[in-house]
Structure formats: structure tokens, C-alpha cells
Design a protein around this motif. Structure first.
Motif, PDB file in Angstrom:
ATOM      1  N   ILE A   1      19.285  66.322 -26.696  1.00 26.58           N
ATOM      2  CA  ILE A   1      20.339  65.436 -26.160  1.00 26.58           C
ATOM      3  C   ILE A   1      21.431  66.293 -25.502  1.00 26.58           C
ATOM      4  O   ILE A   1      21.902  66.002 -24.403  1.00 26.58           O
ATOM      5  CB  ILE A   1      20.939  64.532 -27.277  1.00 26.58           C
TER       6      ILE A   1
ATOM      7  N   LYS B   1      14.120  60.806 -24.769  1.00 27.71           N
ATOM      8  CA  LYS B   1      14.013  59.346 -24.623  1.00 27.71           C
ATOM      9  C   LYS B   1      15.392  58.690 -24.828  1.00 27.71           C
ATOM     10  O   LYS B   1      15.807  57.851 -24.032  1.00 27.71           O
ATOM     11  CB  LYS B   1      13.013  58.820 -25.663  1.00 27.71           C
ATOM     12  N   ILE B   2      16.093  59.121 -25.870  1.00 26.12           N
ATOM     13  CA  ILE B   2      17.434  58.571 -26.151  1.00 26.12           C
ATOM     14  C   ILE B   2      18.362  58.847 -24.964  1.00 26.12           C
ATOM     15  O   ILE B   2      19.054  57.960 -24.475  1.00 26.12           O
ATOM     16  CB  ILE B   2      18.019  59.185 -27.446  1.00 26.12           C
TER      17      ILE B   2
ATOM     18  N   LEU C   1      11.938  62.457 -28.596  1.00 25.49           N
ATOM     19  CA  LEU C   1      12.914  61.421 -28.981  1.00 25.49           C
ATOM     20  C   LEU C   1      14.274  61.669 -28.338  1.00 25.49           C
ATOM     21  O   LEU C   1      14.911  60.747 -27.820  1.00 25.49           O
ATOM     22  CB  LEU C   1      13.090  61.404 -30.506  1.00 25.49           C
TER      23      LEU C   1
ATOM     24  N   GLU D   1      17.615  56.629 -22.011  1.00 27.78           N
ATOM     25  CA  GLU D   1      18.095  55.255 -22.232  1.00 27.78           C
ATOM     26  C   GLU D   1      19.602  55.177 -22.017  1.00 27.78           C
ATOM     27  O   GLU D   1      20.111  54.246 -21.422  1.00 27.78           O
ATOM     28  CB  GLU D   1      17.760  54.810 -23.664  1.00 27.78           C
ATOM     29  N   LEU D   2      20.308  56.197 -22.532  1.00 29.19           N
ATOM     30  CA  LEU D   2      21.765  56.200 -22.388  1.00 29.19           C
ATOM     31  C   LEU D   2      22.186  56.440 -20.941  1.00 29.19           C
ATOM     32  O   LEU D   2      23.185  55.888 -20.487  1.00 29.19           O
ATOM     33  CB  LEU D   2      22.403  57.244 -23.311  1.00 29.19           C
TER      34      LEU D   2
ATOM     35  N   VAL E   1      25.955  55.014 -20.227  1.00 29.71           N
ATOM     36  CA  VAL E   1      26.809  55.606 -21.275  1.00 29.71           C
ATOM     37  C   VAL E   1      26.895  57.120 -21.098  1.00 29.71           C
ATOM     38  O   VAL E   1      27.965  57.713 -21.231  1.00 29.71           O
ATOM     39  CB  VAL E   1      26.251  55.259 -22.684  1.00 29.71           C
ATOM     40  N   MET E   2      25.760  57.715 -20.811  1.00 27.71           N
ATOM     41  CA  MET E   2      25.737  59.187 -20.680  1.00 27.71           C
ATOM     42  C   MET E   2      25.647  59.573 -19.204  1.00 27.71           C
ATOM     43  O   MET E   2      24.708  59.168 -18.518  1.00 27.71           O
ATOM     44  CB  MET E   2      24.544  59.751 -21.450  1.00 27.71           C
ATOM     45  N   LYS E   3      26.635  60.315 -18.780  1.00 26.60           N
ATOM     46  CA  LYS E   3      26.598  60.786 -17.378  1.00 26.60           C
ATOM     47  C   LYS E   3      26.254  62.261 -17.386  1.00 26.60           C
ATOM     48  O   LYS E   3      26.711  62.987 -18.270  1.00 26.60           O
ATOM     49  CB  LYS E   3      27.966  60.570 -16.725  1.00 26.60           C
TER      50      LYS E   3
ATOM     51  N   VAL F   1      16.071  66.950 -31.862  1.00 24.42           N
ATOM     52  CA  VAL F   1      16.660  65.715 -31.305  1.00 24.42           C
ATOM     53  C   VAL F   1      18.037  66.028 -30.689  1.00 24.42           C
ATOM     54  O   VAL F   1      18.288  65.730 -29.512  1.00 24.42           O
ATOM     55  CB  VAL F   1      16.803  64.606 -32.389  1.00 24.42           C
ATOM     56  N   PHE F   2      18.910  66.650 -31.472  1.00 21.13           N
ATOM     57  CA  PHE F   2      20.292  66.830 -30.987  1.00 21.13           C
ATOM     58  C   PHE F   2      20.400  67.938 -29.933  1.00 21.13           C
ATOM     59  O   PHE F   2      21.234  67.847 -29.032  1.00 21.13           O
ATOM     60  CB  PHE F   2      21.238  67.054 -32.163  1.00 21.13           C
TER      61      PHE F   2
ATOM     62  N   PHE G   1      31.120  68.497 -25.745  1.00 22.98           N
ATOM     63  CA  PHE G   1      29.892  67.769 -26.095  1.00 22.98           C
ATOM     64  C   PHE G   1      28.928  68.673 -26.873  1.00 22.98           C
ATOM     65  O   PHE G   1      28.350  68.248 -27.884  1.00 22.98           O
ATOM     66  CB  PHE G   1      29.216  67.234 -24.821  1.00 22.98           C
TER      67      PHE G   1
END
Lengths: 187, 226
Positions: free
Chosen positions: A59, A174-175, A171, A178-179, A184-186, A55-56, A16
């Protein structure tokens, strides 16, 4: 129960983080477009890459909340930059190491969102003093002159880098939330 | 790194990277010296001789443009010819130093690292990052296609960009990552220390690589002494 500071990275974590590093590298490809402006506008390269990196990276850190994640992201980005701009490689590694230490000492890892936000927030602004130091050491007069030629612009650009990075980190978190909420995201 | 720029017979990756660092460091340190330009020209010729002619020619327009622009600014600021020449040398040292990197097949660097028993985490990460670039382009195209089909609107609108582009893209990235990690684990990759592995194609060092690296070292010593 208290969570341990150091946890072993698994294959899925590395995969990832590598994907996040690849996406960050691709989206930062806009940097060469403004490279020639670096001798006129202080921190222009950081302004155009801050949003993507923050952002990335956030995440990446939201999913892999383990010590070493930020360093892996920086090393993977840096290794590809090594062939294009060795200074960026050293900048990434040093800042990555420093921020890992910062996260361990201040937040005991990346378990809280606050830790992710502040660590990512510091990543881009810290590359500004590093660049100045590098240019002083290698005597790039034109680049160093930019810093002092228009002090107001230097301040504005530094504030812009901080603001854009904060927006990006926000952001990214936040993303991720939400995931995580949608499953979707564990972690 | 474009495949068109890659040399047919490539240097040993680690020596290529080392020569990049050496050229850049010595070029920047000796930028004010009279012989720096000769040093950089010699390195450029050396790379040309060792088959990196595509990358050597490709950097010329970029180097010329950057020299004209940045050295022009330096001259406008300082009105000093030696400072302007030093600026030209610095730009050239960066442009010439990147040639081995431009002409190198990145997967060879990964193979080289694996053969040298570098941490598996690093080589695996590099391999995934390298192979992910073309895949990312495809994913972006798919998300944009889906946006068009749904009539989601313009990417320039922040709300549309976030909801219809960024979120689906990250969802795809997470899904790809999950599938890829399963696939990698199925193929026996392990982050455990001491886990045995082999390298499919080993990158070997040839006498020509040593000759190249020796020449770079000699030239670098020469530029400092003179």
C-alpha cells in the motif's frame, strides 16, 4: 512521456510511509508470541509477519511510487527494532537497499504494479537467508540445527513465506487500486 | 516500550543505543568464554546502578524463561554442557542488551537525532511512527464499533474482514496521513536540504553518561582480553 527514475520525496510521502511503518510494526507485534518456536520451526517468525508486512508495504509503495520509499519503510521499522533485536535492523536495511537497487535496475522504479508486487514479494523471503547467515556467524547452534534437522519443514516454511507474501502483496495492490478508483488515495 | 519501565534519569540516547549494540556484539562473540556470564552480570549491575532498575528487573523473568527453554533444547540436541552454557550466554546478552532501549523515552532519541542534524526525513518519520501507535488502537476500535453498529458480522470471515475492517481502516489511515501532512507543512516542516529548524527540548550529555559508556567499553575490552 518517460517518467524519471528518481523523484524527490515530499513531506506528505514521508508522513504516509511513516504511518504505514507504524501500522506494520504494530501488527507485527505477534512475533514475540512465536519467538520461542524459532529453535524448532524454521522461518516461523517470517510466516506470522509476512502478511502484515506485504499488505502495508505494498500500500505504501502503491501511493508513494518513488525510489527510496521501500528503504524509508525498512529504516523506520528497523530503527524501532534496533532497541529490541539489532539483527532485524541490519536485516531490514540490507534487504531494503538491495531491493531498491533491484527495483531501479529491473523496473526503473515503482511506476508499475508489477514492480511493487515483485519488490514486496522478495522482502520477506530474503530475510530467511539473512537470518541463517546471522545465526551461522554468531554460532547459534540450536537455531542453525533447525534448518537441517527437518529439511522438508524448512522447504514447506520457505514456500509458506513466499505464498503468504504474494497473497499480502496482491491484497495490498488490490486495496490501493480500489481506493484509487474511489478517489480516496491519490498517487 | 512501556512507560513504566522508563528510567527517571535516562542515559544519553545515542550512547544508550551504542551500549546496546556493544553489549550484544561482545556478548555473542564471547559467549563460549568462561567470563562471559560475569561480563553480562557486570553490565546488568551497571544499568541497575544507573537507575534502570525497572527494566533490569523486568527482563529477568523473560530471560529466565528463554534460558530454560532454549538452553534446554540446546542440551537436548547436543548433550554438551559448554554448548548449553554458551546458549545461555547468548540469550542473556540479548536480554541485557535491550535494557537501555526499554528504559529510554523514544522521543528523546528523536530529539537527539534532530540535535545531531540527522536527515529531517528520518526524524520526522520516527516522530510520526512513535506518536501513531496509540492513535492506531483508537482507529481500530472505531472501525470495529462501526462494524458492530452495521451488524457486519465476524472478523474471522475473510470477506467481512476485508470489506468491513481492512478497507475502512486503510481509508482512515490515508485520510489521517493527508491531514497530518497538511498540519506538518503548516508548522513549517520541510524536506528541503538546509532548511533551518530548532529542537524544543535538547537532550544533553552528562558526565554520568560518559562514565557509564566508559565502563561498558572497559568491561567489553576486559571480556575479550581475559
Amino acid at each position: 512521456m518517460k517518467q524519471p527514475i528518481f523523484e524527490k520525496l515530499k513531506i506528505k510521502d514521508i508522513v504516509f510511509l511513516a504511518i504505514m511503518a507504524a501500522v506494520t510494526l504494530c501488527t507485527c507485534a505477534v512475533m514475540p508470541l512465536v519467538a520461542s518456536l524459532q529453535t524448532m520451526v524454521f522461518g516461523i517468525a517470517q510466516v506470522v509477519t509476512s502478511l502484515q508486512i506485504s499488505v502495508f508495504f505494498s500500500i505504501g509503495l502503491m501511493k508513494v511510487r518513488k525510489v527510496g520509499s521501500l528503504l524509508i519503510l525498512s529504516v523506520l521499522m528497523g530503527l524501532f527494532e534496533l532497541m529490541m533485536a539489532p539483527a532485524m535492523f541490519f536485516s531490514n536495511i540490507i534487504i531494503g537497499l538491495f531491493l531498491e537497487l533491484f527495483a531501479i535496475i529491473v523496473f526503473r522504479g515503482y511506476h508499475s504494479d508489477r514492480a511493487v508486487f515483485f519488490t514486496v514479494l522478495l522482502f520477506n523471503p530474503l530475510s530467511l537467508p539473512f537470518n541463517v547467515l546471522y545465526n551461522y556467524l554468531f554460532g547459534r547452534e540450536a537455531m542453525v540445527a533447525v534448518l537441517t534437522a527437518t529439511p522438508w519443514l524448512t522447504v514447506v516454511m520457505t514456500l509458506a513465506v513466499i505464498a503468504i507474501t504474494a497473497l499480502g502483496a496482491f491484497l495490498g495492490i488490490k486495496i490501493s487500486k480500489e481506493l484509487q478508483k474511489s478517489g480516496v488515495m491519490k498517487k | 516500550m512501556s512507560e513504566k519501565l522508563q528510567a527517571r534519569r535516562q542515559l544519553y540516547p545515542l550512547l544508550g543505543i551504542l551500549s546496546t549494540v556493544i553489549t550484544m556484539v561482545f556478548g555473542l562473540i564471547t559467549a563460549k568464554s568462561d567470563v562471559c556470564l560475569a561480563y553480562l552480570a557486570a553490565i546488568w549491575l551497571l544499568l541497575l546502578l544507573f537507575g534502570y532498575w525497572r527494566a533490569c528487573l523486568a527482563v529477568l523473568p523473560a530471560a529466565a524463561g528463554m534460558c530454560a527453554f532454549l538452553a534446554g533444547i540446546t542440551y537436548a540436541v547436543s548433550r554438551d554442557v559448554p554448548s548449553t552454557l554458551a546458549a545461555v550466554n547468548r540469550i542473556l546478552s540479548v536480554c541485557i542488551a535491550v535494557i537501555p532501549g526499554l528504559g529510554m523515552q523514544p522521543v528523546n532519541l528523536v530529539r537527539n537525532f534532530s540535535a545531531l542534524k540527522m536527515p529531517r526525513m528520518l526524524t520526522l518519520g520516527m516522530m510520526i511512527t512513535l506518536n501513531f501507535f496509540p492513535l492506531l488502537g483508537l482507529e481500530v476500535a472505531r472501525v470495529r464499533e462501526a462494524m458492530k453498529t452495521r451488524g457486519a458480522g465476524s472478523l474471522l470471515q475473510p470477506r467481512v474482514f476485508y470489506r468491513a475492517f481492512l478497507l475502512p481502516l486503510v481509508v482512515r489511515l490515508v485520510n489521517i496521513s493527508d491531514t497530518l501532512s497538511l498540519s506538518v507543512e503548516t508548522r513549517g516542516f520541510s524536506a528541503e536540504k538546509g532548511a533551518a529548524y530548532s529542537v524544543y527540548k535538547t537532550v544533553r550529555m552528562h558526565p554520568a553518561d560518559l562514565v557509564y559508556f566508559g565502563a561498558v567499553l572497559l568491561l567489553s575490552i576486559w571480556v575479550v582480553i581475559v
